[in-house]
Design a protein around this motif. Structure first.
Motif, PDB file in Angstrom:
ATOM      1  N   ALA A  10      51.078  49.234 -33.395  1.00  0.00           N
ATOM      2  CA  ALA A  10      52.302  49.059 -33.353  1.00  0.00           C
ATOM      3  C   ALA A  10      53.083  50.451 -33.460  1.00  0.00           C
ATOM      4  O   ALA A  10      53.832  50.788 -34.197  1.00  0.00           O
ATOM      5  CB  ALA A  10      52.684  48.176 -34.094  1.00  0.00           C
ATOM      6  N   PHE A  11      52.795  51.527 -32.499  1.00  0.00           N
ATOM      7  CA  PHE A  11      53.275  52.639 -32.537  1.00  0.00           C
ATOM      8  C   PHE A  11      54.798  52.794 -32.493  1.00  0.00           C
ATOM      9  O   PHE A  11      55.369  53.734 -32.374  1.00  0.00           O
ATOM     10  CB  PHE A  11      52.681  53.750 -31.415  1.00  0.00           C
ATOM     11  N   ASP A  12      55.468  51.638 -32.177  1.00  0.00           N
ATOM     12  CA  ASP A  12      56.864  51.741 -31.931  1.00  0.00           C
ATOM     13  C   ASP A  12      57.629  50.678 -33.055  1.00  0.00           C
ATOM     14  O   ASP A  12      58.624  49.978 -32.731  1.00  0.00           O
ATOM     15  CB  ASP A  12      57.398  51.168 -30.621  1.00  0.00           C
ATOM     16  N   TRP A  13      56.878  50.674 -34.410  1.00  0.00           N
ATOM     17  CA  TRP A  13      57.581  49.660 -35.070  1.00  0.00           C
ATOM     18  C   TRP A  13      57.198  50.152 -36.587  1.00  0.00           C
ATOM     19  O   TRP A  13      56.247  50.624 -36.992  1.00  0.00           O
ATOM     20  CB  TRP A  13      56.821  48.077 -35.160  1.00  0.00           C
ATOM     21  N   PRO A  54      62.299  54.158 -41.347  1.00  0.00           N
ATOM     22  CA  PRO A  54      61.523  55.487 -41.017  1.00  0.00           C
ATOM     23  C   PRO A  54      60.660  55.932 -42.019  1.00  0.00           C
ATOM     24  O   PRO A  54      59.547  56.698 -41.621  1.00  0.00           O
ATOM     25  CB  PRO A  54      62.831  56.239 -40.653  1.00  0.00           C
ATOM     26  N   THR A  55      61.149  56.067 -43.359  1.00  0.00           N
ATOM     27  CA  THR A  55      60.195  56.551 -44.270  1.00  0.00           C
ATOM     28  C   THR A  55      59.422  55.763 -45.085  1.00  0.00           C
ATOM     29  O   THR A  55      58.627  56.142 -45.848  1.00  0.00           O
ATOM     30  CB  THR A  55      60.740  57.618 -45.258  1.00  0.00           C
ATOM     31  N   PRO A 113      56.214  53.229 -46.147  1.00  0.00           N
ATOM     32  CA  PRO A 113      54.616  53.403 -46.021  1.00  0.00           C
ATOM     33  C   PRO A 113      54.179  52.707 -44.641  1.00  0.00           C
ATOM     34  O   PRO A 113      53.371  52.753 -44.016  1.00  0.00           O
ATOM     35  CB  PRO A 113      54.079  52.733 -47.201  1.00  0.00           C
ATOM     36  N   ARG A 135      54.915  52.426 -41.557  1.00  0.00           N
ATOM     37  CA  ARG A 135      55.742  53.043 -40.460  1.00  0.00           C
ATOM     38  C   ARG A 135      54.736  53.326 -39.259  1.00  0.00           C
ATOM     39  O   ARG A 135      53.690  53.182 -39.330  1.00  0.00           O
ATOM     40  CB  ARG A 135      56.512  54.287 -40.923  1.00  0.00           C
ATOM     41  N   GLU A 136      55.311  53.947 -38.000  1.00  0.00           N
ATOM     42  CA  GLU A 136      54.563  54.266 -37.001  1.00  0.00           C
ATOM     43  C   GLU A 136      53.466  55.003 -37.190  1.00  0.00           C
ATOM     44  O   GLU A 136      52.371  54.900 -36.738  1.00  0.00           O
ATOM     45  CB  GLU A 136      55.531  54.936 -35.941  1.00  0.00           C
ATOM     46  N   GLU A 137      53.481  56.026 -37.954  1.00  0.00           N
ATOM     47  CA  GLU A 137      52.399  56.938 -38.201  1.00  0.00           C
ATOM     48  C   GLU A 137      51.072  56.512 -38.884  1.00  0.00           C
ATOM     49  O   GLU A 137      50.140  57.059 -39.123  1.00  0.00           O
ATOM     50  CB  GLU A 137      52.909  58.194 -39.154  1.00  0.00           C
ATOM     51  N   LEU A 194      48.026  56.360 -36.935  1.00  0.00           N
ATOM     52  CA  LEU A 194      48.096  57.247 -36.018  1.00  0.00           C
ATOM     53  C   LEU A 194      46.554  58.250 -36.146  1.00  0.00           C
ATOM     54  O   LEU A 194      45.882  58.586 -35.132  1.00  0.00           O
ATOM     55  CB  LEU A 194      49.235  58.337 -36.216  1.00  0.00           C
TER      56      LEU A 194
END
Lengths: 465, 558
Positions: free
Chosen positions: A27-30, A34-35, A37, A39-41, A44
């Motif tokens: 889910a690289f777009d969810w 933004p900060t 835990p 999150r998108e990253e 990754l």
């Protein structure tokens, strides 16, 4: 803890039923924010590691594409307030749908086992869902378990929650279900969110001893966890004889996790999964996104696929870096002994716990949704039935930033006797005609008929899934 | 004027093309042990009425490297792996001289374990003692930091300057260590053989007075200049299916979804064109059963062709997998699917009696009439093809997605059309199209569409840029190119850099005039949050000159 000796060449072709299924949905777009835990990253570096490793090219691995879970799949488990769409976004439905895809592949013998490496997670989501708790909105494992019970007629399922946080959502959903064994080991609730999961949480009056909590002292290492597995979890599974074993696979017991204080290693996770041999693993938490997740996820995949993980280690891992100390070991021995005893006396306890002459059992609860800052008051009423686990009614009132809402929920379990089924349906019909005071919705979760109804008092409209 | 030559397993095809017309075409049997002769025979035929100086471009597609890999030929190569933590590669038993050395790099290109110099030196001694002079070096995460691969090469060369060494980051810069290993190894295996073939063919072409550019067709449907191919011999594998797919593309040039069906004598190759774009495989071409990093079309091969031998075995009808010669109606020894069609169409393809006689030999013991047998043969062949086509569509629909947007916006695909390529296509296409419920397209030039596809394909170039603003540098997937970036780089800066690099590399490769026909196929950015604040960004940018036709090509007149 001797890893198996492996003689098979890496590329040995695997028969389809000997493959391990993998849904990888990062889910690289969810993100929750933004900060946050969650999150998108988060996955990754896991992606980089498993792509670079090339593990998905191996014949032992079969990659699957997730799908969106149906609203009905979610209503089978949750009372979503006000409705399923409000609690389950596309991201949540894909994460749950990833677990369903793996379940279908395992149950139709396409693969021997499978791992839904998905986010967002789900094990803090309870039966009634007013919002997000502990990064979770809907419970991916429970949605999967109820789906396979409905579709494939399974009855006895074991969910082993290996996340560092107590799986309080899953516990809540199966609290009154004697056919689902729920074992959670986690860092002691006195020292970590959600602050529950103590040894005296043992299940409802008609399902005693199939909820088993193992609060671990902070700092517990691989050795400690193997002790719990070998002496508690595996013997219980042996006796319970589930038709399906699910690993609710959190990765935050890792020594580098920023939100917890345990000392597991990636190889420890691999051995855990080899010992547990789950049919299905579903990713839960784990927020050490660079130091732990790439290696732990790889370890779980390798162990489930029967690949040699002896060369798997974190860059900063040194052998014997973490040793179990005597004090912790003694604590663990006591916990294991006590909880094994609990499991063995489960039938006896359920028989004793059955209130004589009382038609209903009640408990009051307070539930806090940390992410969405909602406070919920619940009154649970369980029909004490001599023939079945009984039907359940929940009066729930929640107050949060969005305001205040009151709902009434009725759940008929799959195993309910015909008398309980009839009584519960009559009760819903009565509730529809005569709303309780200030109640916005009534819900009927009718699992035997696999239909899910909700009545909106304001609009005077019924929805059926 | 342009020349395209496709050296296939059975036939070598060639076309001479000019100004939307095919001036000459040629089909001759391939001499499998002398591909150069096969190329030149076709070339000379095409040049019969034409001066070499009038030729503006020659494009070659050959099976040389494919054959070399299939037969286990090429040079003996030693492999040095720097895997770090992960799979136990001692079980990777495909390479005889493989050494695993200590040293590790992580996903962000940080060195997490130093290289073990003495292990490399010991490996070097053993390799030389075994009489091997070619070494392939592959390290995990070398696209993110190639220093371990470079260092290993230096250590070996300082002791043994005569070694020829290929490093992983030079040939394959995408994340996938296993594929990188396979690609690096086979690049080393085939490099010299390919180089000597390519330079000989080049000399022979020059000797014919052609001083035009000579390009080589790649598996991805694009071309590369011959000098570039010397560095990337593995890119030339599977150029046959690429040639026919590009041929189908060149004959249609629209936005429809098509199944390309190239029915040869022994095999049939399938490919997909989705809304006008040929579909690439997400996994990389297979070499010896292993995935490589070579980008190729998502093609499928069936052991079923127009000349496959038809038999009745143990109460069952079988077709292929072998070919004993041409169809009976063209003088072959046994009945084939072509004969079956010929019979049902009452001799439309060739003389009827030989087809009839050949089919009768099988029909009698099977207890069928000749017509029944012919019908069964066709039904069975079509059923096999349809199963493979459906399989391809399913595989495409199940391609993994990693974003919610991608998953939600996916829709099922259906074919608008089947495009028949190859000599036997015309007879089969209407039957397949009827089953798929779509149109059938067979062009006058279908039999030599592969050679046309080679002649008019444009160059391709695909670049991936990975930037890490916290570490302040970026990497490309080509030639180990790296550079530094600003800590406040934005996605537009990363894209700009990718575009500049594409232009630069295109110019170096002599394909600079296509540098403006780029498209971005990947744009990803991630915030790196440490604690509760953003400490850097990661960008993944993909830019490419996609497969297509050369400037000015608008189709051919029949």
């Amino acid at each position: 803890m001797n890893p198996k000796t492996y003689n098979r060449p890496l590329y040995q072709p695997a028969a389809p039923y000997d493959q391990t299924g993998l849904v990888f949905f990062p889910a690289f777009d969810w993100a929750i924010s933004p900060t946050h835990p969650e999150r998108e990253e988060r996955l990754l570096y896991t992606r980089d590691q498993i792509f670079e490793e090339g593990i998905m090219d191996l014949p032992q691995i079969r990659q699957y594409q997730p799908r969106l879970a149906e609203l009905k799949d979610i209503a089978r488990v949750h009372f979503c307030v006000p409705n399923v769409a409000a609690q389950a976004s596309e991201a949540h439905r894909i994460a749950a749908g990833g677990a369903l895809v793996i379940a279908d592949a395992v149950l139709s013998d396409e693969i021997k086992n499978g791992f839904a490496l998905v986010r967002p997670p789900g094990h803090h989501a309870m039966r009634v869902a007013h919002g997000n708790r502990g990064f979770c909105n809907i419970n991916n494992e429970a949605i999967m378990v109820e789906y396979v019970r409905q579709k494939y007629g399974l009855r006895r399922v074991a969910i082993i929650d290996t996340d560092v946080h107590h799986g309080d959502g899953t516990q809540d959903i199966y609290w009154h279900d004697p056919d689902v064994l729920f074992i959670s080991f986690h860092q002691d609730g006195r020292t970590l969110y959600p602050g529950t999961g103590f040894m005296n949480e043992t299940g409802g009056p008609l399902a005693q001893g199939t909820t088993i909590n193992v609060p671990l002292p902070p700092g517990t290492t691989d050795e400690g966890i193997f002790y719990v597995l070998d002496n508690l979890v595996l013997p219980i599974l042996d006796e319970f004889q589930p038709e399906l074993i699910v690993n609710s696979a959190g990765q935050d017991n890792h020594y580098s996790d920023p939100l917890a204080n345990m000392s597991f290693s990636a190889r420890g996770y691999a051995i855990l999964n080899e010992k547990l041999a789950p049919d299905i693993a579903v990713l839960e938490g784990g927020y050490s996104i660079e130091t732990a997740l790439p290696y732990v996820n790889l370890g779980i995949i390798m162990a489930m696929a029967g690949l040699d993980y002896s060369n798997l280690y974190e860059p900063d891992y040194r052998q014997n870096r973490f040793k179990e100390n005597r004090n912790r070991m003694q604590q663990l021995e006591k916990i294991v002994q006590q909880q094994y005893h609990l499991f063995q006396r489960r039938h006896q306890l359920t028989a004793q716990g059955r209130p004589t002459g009382e038609p209903f059992y009640q408990r009051q609860r307070h539930i806090y949704y940390d992410t969405d800052q909602i406070r919920e008051q619940q009154l649970e009423t369980l029909r004490i039935c001599p023939r079945c686990p009984g039907y359940l009614m929940i009066d729930s009132e929640a107050a949060g930033p969005q305001g205040r809402i009151k709902v009434h929920c009725i759940s008929i379990p799959q195993q309910a006797c015909s008398g309980c089924q009839r009584a519960a349906r009559d009760h819903y019909a009565k509730m529809r005609r005569r709303p309780p005071e200030a109640c916005a919705y009534s819900y009927l979760q009718d699992r035997p008929r696999d239909t899910y109804q909700q009545y909106d008092y304001h609009r005077q409209r019924e929805q059926t899934l | 004027m342009l020349i395209g030559i496709d050296v296939g397993g059975t036939f070598t095809d060639g076309v001479l093309y000019h100004d939307h017309k095919i001036l000459r075409s040629m089909k001759s049997p391939t001499e499998s042990d002398n591909l150069q002769a096969s190329v030149l025979a076709v070339l000379d035929e095409l040049l019969k009425d034409t001066r070499g100086s009038d030729i503006a471009r020659v494009v070659l597609s050959t099976t040389l490297v494919t054959n070399l890999l299939a037969t286990g030929g090429g040079d003996k190569v030693a492999l040095i792996l720097i895997p770090g933590p992960g799979l136990n590669l001692r079980q990777l038993r495909f390479f005889n001289f493989a050494y695993i050395v200590e040293g590790a790099t992580d996903f962000r290109g940080r060195i997490t374990e130093p290289l073990n110099k003495s292990q490399i030196e010991r490996a070097g001694e053993e390799i030389v003692a075994a009489g091997i002079d070619k070494v392939a070096i592959a390290g995990k995460f070398s696209p993110r930091n190639s220093s371990h691969e470079r260092e290993t090469k230096q250590i070996l060369l300082s002791r043994h300057p005569h070694l020829q060494i290929i490093t992983g980051f030079e040939v394959s810069g995408q994340l996938n260590f296993l594929r990188r290993t396979v690609t690096t190894y086979y690049t080393a295996v085939t490099k010299n053989t390919w180089a000597s073939f390519a330079t000989n063919v080049q000399a022979a072409i020059r000797a014919r007075g052609i001083d035009a550019a000579i390009d080589i067709l790649k598996a991805d449907g694009g071309t590369m200049p011959l000098p570039v191919s010397l560095q990337y011999p593995c890119e030339t594998i599977f150029s046959g299916p690429a040639a026919s797919t590009m041929g189908a593309y060149a004959l249609t040039l629209d936005e429809k979804t098509s199944v390309v069906i190239d029915i040869g004598g022994t095999t049939t190759d399938l490919a997909l064109i989705l809304e006008g774009e040929p579909l690439h495989s997400s996994r990389g071409a297979l070499i010896g059963g292993l995935h490589s990093n070579v980008r190729s079309f998502a093609t499928r091969a069936l052991a079923l062709g127009g000349d496959s031998a038809v038999r009745w075995q143990e109460g069952k009808l079988t077709i292929g997998p072998d070919r004993l010669g041409p169809a009976a109606c063209f003088g072959g020894p046994v009945a084939t699917p072509t004969d079956a069609i010929n019979l049902l169409k009452q001799g439309k393809l060739g003389p009827l009696p030989p087809s009839q006689q050949a089919l009768e030999k099988i029909a009698r013991p099977a207890g069928l009439t000749v017509a029944e047998l012919a019908q069964q043969t066709i039904d069975q062949a079509i059923a096999q093809l349809l199963a493979s086509i459906n399989d391809m569509f399913t595989a495409w629909e199940q391609e993994p997605a990693y974003k919610i947007w991608e998953l939600i916006h996916r829709r099922p695909v259906t074919a608008d059309r089947v495009i028949g390529i190859g000599a036997a296509a015309a007879a089969f296409m209407p039957l397949i199209a009827a089953k798929l419920g779509c149109r059938s397209f067979v062009h006058t030039y279908s039999p030599i569409a592969n050679a046309l596809g080679a002649a008019v394909s444009r160059p391709t170039l695909s670049l991936l840029l990975h930037a890490d603003t916290k570490r302040r540098h970026y990497h490309l997937n080509i030639d180990g190119i790296t550079g530094s970036c600003n800590s406040n780089w934005r996605l537009t800066d990363a894209k700009e850099e990718a575009r500049n690099q594409l232009r630069k590399i295109a110019q170096q490769r002599g394909i600079g005039h296509y540098a403006n026909q780029y498209e971005f196929f990947r744009e990803e950015q991630f915030n790196m949050i440490r604690g509760w604040s953003t400490t850097g960004k990661l960008y993944d940018v993909g830019i490419q000159i996609a497969p297509g036709v050369i400037d000015g090509f608008k189709g051919v007149q029949p």
